[in-house]
Enzyme design. Structure first.
Site, short mmCIF file in Angstrom:
data_model
loop_
_atom_site.label_atom_id
_atom_site.label_comp_id
_atom_site.label_asym_id
_atom_site.label_seq_id
_atom_site.Cartn_x
_atom_site.Cartn_y
_atom_site.Cartn_z
N VAL A 61 0.85 -1.18 0.09
CA VAL A 61 0.12 0.13 -0.20
C VAL A 61 0.91 1.18 -0.06
O VAL A 61 1.92 1.39 0.92
CB VAL A 61 -1.07 0.07 1.17
CG1 VAL A 61 -1.51 1.30 1.30
CG2 VAL A 61 -2.00 -1.12 0.97
N VAL A 85 -1.96 -3.37 6.49
CA VAL A 85 -1.00 -2.93 5.79
C VAL A 85 -1.19 -1.40 5.36
O VAL A 85 -0.36 -0.55 5.68
CB VAL A 85 -0.84 -3.79 4.36
CG1 VAL A 85 0.21 -3.16 3.45
CG2 VAL A 85 -0.47 -5.18 4.77
N ALA A 106 4.63 3.96 2.80
CA ALA A 106 4.10 2.84 2.42
C ALA A 106 4.23 1.79 3.31
O ALA A 106 4.95 1.69 4.46
CB ALA A 106 4.98 2.60 1.05
N LYS A 107 3.65 0.42 3.11
CA LYS A 107 3.92 -0.71 3.74
C LYS A 107 3.56 -1.78 3.03
O LYS A 107 2.67 -1.80 1.88
CB LYS A 107 3.02 -0.65 5.09
CG LYS A 107 3.80 -1.68 6.20
CD LYS A 107 4.86 -0.81 6.95
CE LYS A 107 5.46 -1.46 8.15
NZ LYS A 107 6.22 -0.38 8.79
N GLY A 108 3.73 -3.15 3.23
CA GLY A 108 3.67 -4.04 2.40
C GLY A 108 3.96 -5.53 3.30
O GLY A 108 4.20 -5.40 4.33
#
Ligand code: NAD
Length: 420
Positions: A61, A85, A106-108
């Protein structure tokens, strides 16, 4: 309808609503600030060691691209979903803005259980996940880093997979890599070091001597262990409680950190160290101490246990350890408990990741002393900003920190327009 659901995203949304009310942001501007620019969901098929084929779900994301590339960790955890996320991506945006870094959040991650995977399976999951992300990431659009369940080796596999696709080494595509591949000195320790540095600043603020203080740390992974070692070895704090997912240990006379370090480096977990000092994990959080460091999971400080916390400083090493309901309780206890909110407390990690990216782009590397002194400079700047605003507006440290982050992103969006 939205794909961003679940308790962790609900928490990020509630927190943002509180700050948006505080800043009197018009309602038609709020969704644009809160909802991510894009979310990518991929399937990660893997030939398992037993001959079967398994498909894992992966996500990334990217919250906003207004101020530069997005930046954020990659979490490998069995219960991961897109809502969690997305919440972590949103928090990264406020964190980067508060520290003054030219990034969106962001994160994933991949919904998988790393301890149950063989090394070969972990490598294949990591490489295939990065392969699926190649159209959506680059050093100018989105830069990944480690988070729960991933480490330097996973970053090395990400970097190799991306680089093979480009035809040359692109070290700046990830941070938290091994130093041998263009990683920076001091990244592995940066988050925990930052936590300990800010705890020391908080001690100064409330007149507590670190050398006479005690600490309890929840989580003994990257952030928890380095926080505990640094608090003990650099600042002389007595560590009286620690825990991980296998056990919790508590001894008011002080735990033997050197022996624990040896045990964990051999066995990977705290379990098996001793039975004498064991205590329930939830109970540990409520024991009397000067410094409490939740450094594992989200939502562990709740409205239920917040009234019983028995600490002077709550240093949030983890992301989102305190629910908004618990925050309301802590707000009432502001004179008793000094909260170092997560987006400030654990920002050492992304700050040194930023240094790593800058060094990779310039192909010019710094010494560890240089990294640490610049880290402390940025942390001190953010700490001062938060303290100044909290005092000036008579608000909590969390409200002050989040308001600074949200205002920064909002200013960028207003100047640029609707696109980014
Ligand atoms: P990690 O995977 O290295 O360690 C996680 C630790 O939490 C492990 O010791 C695990 O046993 C423990 N844990 C899991 N469930 C637990 C439970 N129920 N009770 C007690 N302990 C439990 O992860 P990490 O990188 O140290 O991340 C920890 C937290 O810090 C996460 O919230 C992460 O998002 C946040 N964070 C990490 C970084 C970083 O640089 N690694 C930076 C900023 C924030």
């Amino acid at each position: 309808m939205t794909i961003y659901t679940g308790p962790v995203f609900d928490m990020a949304r509630t927190q943002f609503g509180i700050i948006a009310d505080h800043l009197e942001i018009p309602h038609d501007e709020r969704d644009r600030l809160l909802y991510p620019k894009r979310a990518i969901a991929v399937s990660v098929p893997v030939h398992m060691d037993d001959g079967s084929t398994k498909v894992f779900q992966g996500y990334r994301v990217q919250h906003h691209l207004t101020l530069g590339p997005t930046k954020g960790g990659t979490r490998f955890s069995s219960k991961l979903d897109v809502g969690e996320v997305a919440a972590l991506a949103v928090w990264m945006s406020w964190k980067c803005a508060l520290a003054g870094l030219p990034y969106g959040g962001a994160k994933g991650g991949v919904a998988c259980d790393p301890p149950s995977l063989s090394r070969r399976e972990l490598e294949v999951v990591s490489r295939r996940y990065m392969q699926e992300m190649i159209p959506f990431v680059s050093p100018q659009t989105d830069v990944m880093a480690p988070d729960m369940g991933t480490d330097e080796q996973v970053m090395a596999w990400f970097m190799d997979t991306y680089s093979m696709h480009q035809g040359h080494a692109v070290s700046e595509i990830v941070t938290g890599k091994p130093v041998a591949l263009g990683g920076t000195e001091g990244r592995r320790e940066a988050t925990g070091r930052g936590v300990a540095h800010l705890v020391n600043r908080a001690c100064e603020s409330i007149g507590l001597r670190p050398g006479d203080s005690t600490a309890i740390v929840q989580g003994f992974g990257n952030v928890g262990s380095v926080s505990a070692y640094t608090l003990a070895r650099r600042y002389g704090v007595r560590i009286i409680g620690i825990s991980d997912h296998t056990t919790a240990l508590y001894d008011p006379a002080g735990l033997k950190l050197d022996d624990i370090e040896r045990h964990v480096s051999r066995h990977g977990v705290l379990a098996g160290f001793t039975r004498e000092a064991s205590i329930g994990g939830a109970e540990l959080l409520e024991q009397r101490c000067d410094i409490l460091v939740p450094a594992a999971l989200e939502r562990v400080i709740t409205a239920e246990n917040a009234p019983r916390l028995n600490c002077r400083i709550l240093a949030e090493g983890a992301n989102g350890p305190t629910t908004p309901d618990a925050d309301a309780v802590l707000e009432q206890r502001r004179d008793e408990i000094f909260v170092i909110p997560d987006i400030l407390c654990n920002s050492g990690g992304v700050i040194v990741s930023y240094f790593e990216w800058v060094q990779d782009l310039q192909r010019l590397f710094w010494t560890e002393t240089e990294v640490n002194s610049r880290l402390e400079q940025l942390l001190d700047g953010a700490f001062e900003k938060v303290r100044f605003r909290a005092a000036e507006r008579a608000v909590s440290n969390r409200t002050a920190a989040m308001a600074i982050g949200v205002e920064q992103v909002r200013a960028g969006k207003r100047l640029r327009g609707l696109f980014p």
